[in-house]
Design an enzyme around this catalytic site. Structure first.
Site, short mmCIF file in Angstrom:
data_model
loop_
_atom_site.label_atom_id
_atom_site.label_comp_id
_atom_site.label_asym_id
_atom_site.label_seq_id
_atom_site.Cartn_x
_atom_site.Cartn_y
_atom_site.Cartn_z
N GLU A 41 -0.83 -9.54 -0.27
CA GLU A 41 -2.29 -9.75 -0.23
C GLU A 41 -2.85 -9.86 -1.65
O GLU A 41 -3.75 -10.65 -1.92
CB GLU A 41 -2.96 -8.62 0.55
CG GLU A 41 -2.64 -8.71 2.04
CD GLU A 41 -3.30 -7.61 2.84
OE1 GLU A 41 -3.03 -6.43 2.53
OE2 GLU A 41 -4.09 -7.92 3.75
N GLU A 46 3.29 -5.43 7.93
CA GLU A 46 2.45 -4.36 8.49
C GLU A 46 2.69 -4.11 9.97
O GLU A 46 2.64 -2.98 10.45
CB GLU A 46 0.96 -4.67 8.26
CG GLU A 46 0.48 -4.50 6.84
CD GLU A 46 0.74 -5.69 5.94
OE1 GLU A 46 1.49 -6.60 6.36
OE2 GLU A 46 0.21 -5.72 4.82
N ALA A 101 0.82 -1.22 0.00
CA ALA A 101 0.00 0.00 0.00
C ALA A 101 0.85 1.26 0.00
O ALA A 101 2.03 1.24 0.37
CB ALA A 101 -0.88 -0.01 1.24
N GLY A 140 0.43 -5.25 1.24
CA GLY A 140 -0.65 -5.31 0.26
C GLY A 140 -0.22 -6.06 -1.00
O GLY A 140 -1.05 -6.67 -1.69
#
Ligand code: NAD
Length: 695
Positions: free
Chosen positions: A105, A125, A63, A102
């Site tokens: 993910e 994270e 992200a 991310g």
């Protein structure tokens, strides 16, 4: 057509290429592009499978952290993941380099994963005080055994491709061209009639009773998480993955993510993340400033600091010559370096061959003439102006033109040292912290005449040595130690007024400091501070310090090295033990100065010591000694054991509210030694405007 991703069809396989350098950060534009191309692939009957691929370096770094502070933009990553889940054709992630946060993910919502051998996969994270918020906590334990999934998420450490293959996270490691291999893999799936394998529809990989498993994990993680909330929230999400339907687990994950992202710890850790990237930005030194080549280094002085500094160079693969004035001092210093490496080898953290390689890069000499061709010389001799000036005069005559001449002084005026040479523009301060091979902070002291390219080169070198270089202007103590003096002043005044060393230490340590001030003085050696104070008493008539520290030193209590300081130490132990003799010294000093003692709360201890840092930090900022508040924060976070979850003294003060900080300081002005509190004009100004130090 999107600029951040590309779409092509090859042999019935749709290839969606992420092209958002440098790390394929999943910002809004890239998310929208992936979504668009997934739909396109789904709608095209000629497409039988799809591949999602990044660059050789990065599948995706995850992200864009900056978006965390703003309202969520659509499509968000979960929207993209939903489209991946719903894709009617097999979707393969082709991971060339790192797939992090991310990015992983995104890969987890693909139906299959192939990876190059050098790929790294992780969910880091937790290091920013949050958790994987786009299904990572739910999908990972459906493909990787639960215990391993929890480990990956709570430590944040990535795993290499090979390990990922072993755990089932990666289906195949491909050694040839990643794109060709992944198209081949996708076509193979089609040929074999294998459709989408959607992780959300798979059961969690946990055998046995979830209750007992998570009770155990929770206990273990609580022990390791040091008061940070994120690791336990991750465990809660993993438990939801094991016990609830996927969508329920996702809801929990989202709620817990939102809570963490708003929490003070994550805000502080994100501040630290950006602050670290800011330090090398110097307004009048553009990023493209040409730097000088550093291929050979020299360190003068083989003492405590010189040895550690030399290790930094060797660790970075840069040959370094260490000079001392006598063979004996040189041998002693080099032996310490060797012992230091050997201890790391013994602990299994360094291969013997690497130690040999590093030792091979370190040479010793007692002849200054042998360092004439060094690209940088770092001086780490005794902290005396006359000694340093004399040495720089000599270096000026010996070392080749264009070399950088650096001093590791902690308190002396870099401009005066530079003035001893005919090339002040080549002189800079490189203030390493002890132990120099371990501590990440490097204060780079910019003299009045330091050339821009010298500064740029030194900053770049700092990064090469794996340090966090922070620019400081010239002043007594630079950023860190100048602030520390005010912190130390308050810690001693607190003793005068009735607190004990152990109370002060306990209060600050439970607040989060890695070590209390008195344990720290004992570790560093009380004689060092004593020497500096003696000089200050002479040079600065307005210098007020509690003499109780001098009384301790007068008894020969220099700290751990003498077995006694503000505490006592049993032979061979570094554990500080309260000492009635110290109590007696403090008591007698209190009677001497006739101070009325009182009970002092832990809150007051913390406020007085931490606000002393903040107030001096404000002066430092205002005087332009530090370029920005976040640089001051980095100094304390990386050099002084300031708790990362509080984000540094200036960030912490911002969180408290500068008006409140100022108000407390005004109260302190009415108390014991109140005249020592002089609120910084910048603090008063920002407080009255309702502003913050950190923008
Ligand atoms: P030290 O006393 O351990 O080592 C100094 C070394 O320099 C000795 O080996 C000595 O023989 C050698 N030396 C002295 N004069 C010399 C000369 N003219 N030529 C060659 N060698 C010479 O000192 P240290 O603790 O390593 O400190 C060195 C410098 O680093 C000082 O300026 C100090 O203020 C600074 N510093 C120290 C610390 C710390 O925690 N010790 C931290 C940051 C900065």
């Amino acid at each position: 057509m999107s600029e951040v991703a590309r779409y092509a069809v090859r042999d019935g396989v749709a290839v969606i290429t992420l092209d958002n350098p440098p790390v394929n950060g999943l910002g809004n534009a890239l998310r929208a592009a992936i979504l668009e191309y997934l739909k396109k692939a789904d709608a095209d009957p000629a497409v039988k499978a799809a591949v999602l691929i990044g660059s050789a370096k990065a599948f995706s770094g995850g992200a864009d952290i900056r978006e965390f502070n703003a309202p969520r933009l659509k499509p968000d990553l979960p929207d993209v993941n939903d489209a991946q889940d719903a894709l009617s054709k097999p979707l393969v992630a082709a991971i060339g380099g790192f797939a992090l946060g991310g990015g992983l993910e995104l890969a987890l919502a693909c139906h299959y994963r192939v990876a190059a051998p050098r790929a790294q996969l992780g969910l880091p994270e937790v290091k920013l005080g949050i958790l994987p918020g786009s299904g990572g906590t739910q999908r990972l334990p459906r493909i990787v055994p639960m215990a391993e999934a929890v480990k990956m998420m709570t430590t944040g450490n990535p795993i290499p491709a090979e390990k990922a293959k072993e755990l089932g996270l990666v289906d195949e490691i491909v050694t040839g061209d990643l794109l060709e291999e992944s198209i081949r893999y996708a076509s193979g799936l089609v040929k074999a009639g294998r459709g989408p394998r959607v992780l959300r529809n798979m059961p969690p990989k946990l055998e046995g009773d979830p209750k007992a498993f998570f009770a155990r994990v929770r206990e273990q993680v609580a022990k390791e998480s040091k008061g940070y909330p994120a690791p336990l929230e991750i465990v809660a999400c993993a438990e939801a993955a094991a016990t609830l339907p996927f969508d329920e687990g996702r809801k929990q994950e989202r709620a817990r993510f939102d809570k963490l992202v708003q929490g003070p710890e994550s805000k502080a850790l994100r501040h630290m993340f950006f602050a670290e990237r800011q330090t090398s930005k110097i307004p009048d030194v553009p990023e493209d400033t040409a730097v000088r080549e550093i291929a050979k280094a020299a360190v003068i002085g083989a003492g405590t600091m010189g040895g550690g500094i030399a290790m930094n160079f060797a660790n970075a693969g840069i040959p370094v010559t260490v000079v001392d004035s006598t063979q004996e001092a040189l041998d002693r210093g080099l032996k310490k370096v060797k012992d230091n490496y050997a201890a790391t080898v013994a602990k299994g953290r360094l291969a013997q061959s690497d130690m040999d390689k590093r030792m091979g890069l370190i040479h010793g000499t007692i002849n200054l003439g042998n360092i004439a061709d060094a690209d940088i010389v770092i001086e780490a001799v005794f902290e005396r102006m006359d000694v340093k000036q004399e040495l720089f005069r000599k270096l000026d005559g010996i070392v080749k033109q264009g070399a950088i001449l650096a001093t590791n002084t902690s308190t002396l005026d870099v401009d005066r040292i530079a003035a001893a040479t005919t090339r002040a523009e080549d002189v800079v301060g490189t203030h390493f912290f002890s132990p120099a091979n371990v501590m990440r902070l490097l204060e780079v002291v910019r003299g009045r005449k330091t050339a821009r390219d010298v500064l740029a080169t030194t900053m770049k070198l700092g990064k090469r040595l794996k340090k966090v270089p922070v620019v400081s202007g010239v002043c007594d103590g630079f950023i860190g130690n100048r602030m520390l003096e005010k912190y130390g002043q308050q810690s001693l005044f607190l003793l005068d007024e009735g607190a004990s060393p152990q109370q002060v230490d306990r209060a600050l340590q439970s607040w989060g400091m890695a070590m209390g001030p008195f344990a720290m003085y004992d570790m560093a050696g009380n004689d060092i501070g004593w020497e500096i104070r003696k000089r200050r008493y002479q040079e600065r008539p307005d210098f007020v310090y509690s003499r109780v520290a001098d009384r301790i030193c007068e008894q020969g209590r220099f700290g751990q090295k003498t077995g006694k300081g503000f505490y006592k130490y049993e032979a061979g132990s570094r554990k500080p033990l309260p000492d009635p003799e110290v109590e007696a010294i403090i008591d007698s000093y209190r009677s001497e100065i006739k101070v009325k003692t009182r009970a002092i709360t832990d809150d007051e201890i913390v406020q007085r010591c931490i606000y002393a840092l903040v107030n001096e930090g404000a002066y430092i900022l205002e005087e332009g000694i530090a370029l920005r508040a976040s640089d001051i924060d980095m100094v304390y976070l990386t050099g002084y054991g300031f708790p990362p979850y509080r984000g540094g003294p200036m960030f912490y003060a911002d969180g408290v509210g500068l008006d409140k900080v100022l108000q407390s300081i005004r109260e302190f002005q009415k108390g014991y030694q109140g005249a020592q509190w002089k609120p910084a004009p910048l603090l008063s100004k920002l407080a009255s405007q309702g502003k913050r130090f950190n923008g």
